[in-house]
Design an enzyme around this catalytic site. Structure first.
Site, short mmCIF file in Angstrom:
data_model
loop_
_atom_site.label_atom_id
_atom_site.label_comp_id
_atom_site.label_asym_id
_atom_site.label_seq_id
_atom_site.Cartn_x
_atom_site.Cartn_y
_atom_site.Cartn_z
N LYS A 222 0.85 -1.23 -0.07
CA LYS A 222 -0.04 -0.08 0.03
C LYS A 222 0.84 1.21 -0.29
CE LYS A 222 -4.43 -1.68 1.14
NZ LYS A 222 -5.36 -2.28 2.26
N ARG A 256 -4.09 -10.03 4.47
CA ARG A 256 -4.62 -9.95 3.10
C ARG A 256 -3.40 -9.60 2.61
NH1 ARG A 256 -6.29 -6.44 -0.68
NH2 ARG A 256 -8.21 -7.39 -1.93
#
Ligand code: HH2
Length: 287
Positions: A222, A256
């Site tokens: 991210k 995840r």
């Protein structure tokens, strides 16, 4: 031992569990376009399973900052053939990353075991559907919508605010008949949060753990890792692993990720080095 209840099975949470990301989209921030072809998506699903993922999370709509919504028909067209094939070919838990009950219903009809709702039941129909089908449910925090969420994220205290939100959404799920053992909570790293908000959440994850539900974190590749390190999305593995080691130490149970092999290795070592925890291989036969 804590377990996560899903449709047709339970995932033991006696060790860290890995959710492999399968984005059937043209525009996801790190793997957009790679798996839009259903055959390539199914092949990648097999790869994630072979690498030791416990769950495969199939998504047909990007939620990257600024992303526009795709029509539900297009989301269905992307994910259903992939889900159908994976449900037939693999004995692994499948999750559908959607906030639309219409998409979740069709995915459940074709064999998924869990719904990953990044809006945490914004659509009031979702909770009843999950309860009726006996599916697992991920409730994620987001401030705003993907289109607007990064414009000016603002909290009184990010951890307290996320915690109150998740507590309220867990209440909605329970009220609709979703059993407590089927619920996972997720602070939504990168969803309406500055770099500092993300760091604060990861440092103080234990405060969210006090709600008593398994914690899922999605830090993989991210942008906060890019902002801190200067690395582009495809070069953020080291930062992703560092963040998930800290998340594990602070109580996260599910991760995840895009990079399953490397994540499992990092988590195995983290548990081996943590007093009172023993590493165990992450395998999860369905049923
Ligand atoms: N992050 C993304 C998508 N879905 N679901 C949960 N529960 N938690 C997350 O942190 C999370 C999520 C975004 O990552 P990715 O799927 O790689 O990108 P995109 O949204 O661009 O498809």
């Amino acid at each position: 031992m804590q377990v996560l209840r899903m449709r047709d099975g339970e995932l033991p949470l006696d060790g860290p569990r890995v959710m492999g990301v399968l984005n059937v989209t043209p525009d996801s921030f790190s793997d957009g376009g790679r798996f839009l072809d259903p055959a390539l998506a199914v092949e990648h699903g097999h790869r994630l399973a072979a690498e030791g993922a416990d769950v495969i999370d199939v998504g047909g709509q990007s939620s990257r900052p600024g992303a526009e919504e795709v029509p539900p028909e297009e989301e269905l067209r992307r994910v259903l053939p992939v889900i159908e094939a994976l449900a037939k070919e693999l004995a692994i838990f499948l999750s559908i990353d959607t906030c639309r009950p219409q998409v979740a219903r069709a995915a459940l009809d074709r064999g998924v075991h869990m719904v990953n709702d990044i809006t945490a039941l914004a659509d009031p129909e979702m909770a009843g559907l999950v309860a009726e089908r006996g599916a697992g449910l991920v409730l994620m925090h987001m401030q705003g919508t993907p289109r607007t969420m990064q414009l000016s994220p603002c909290y009184e205290d990010v951890v307290t605010d996320v915690r109150s939100f998740l507590e309220e959404r867990v209440g909605r799920a329970l009220e609709a008949g979703v059993p407590a053992e089927a619920i996972v909570i997720d602070p939504g790293i990168g969803f309406g949060k500055t770099v500092e908000h993300n760091l604060e959440i990861l440092r103080r994850l234990g405060e969210l753990g006090k709600l008593g539900y398994p914690l899922l974190v999605g830090t993989s590749r991210k942008s906060f890792i890019g902002k801190l390190s200067g690395a582009p999305a495809e070069e953020r593995l080291a930062g992703s692993l560092a963040s998930l080691v800290v998340a594990r130490l602070n109580g996260a149970a599910l991760f995840r990720v895009h990079d399953v092999t490397e994540t499992r290795q990092a988590l195995t070592l983290t548990d081996a080095l943590t007093p009172g925890r023993r590493p165990r291989p992450a395998s999860s036969p369905v049923g």
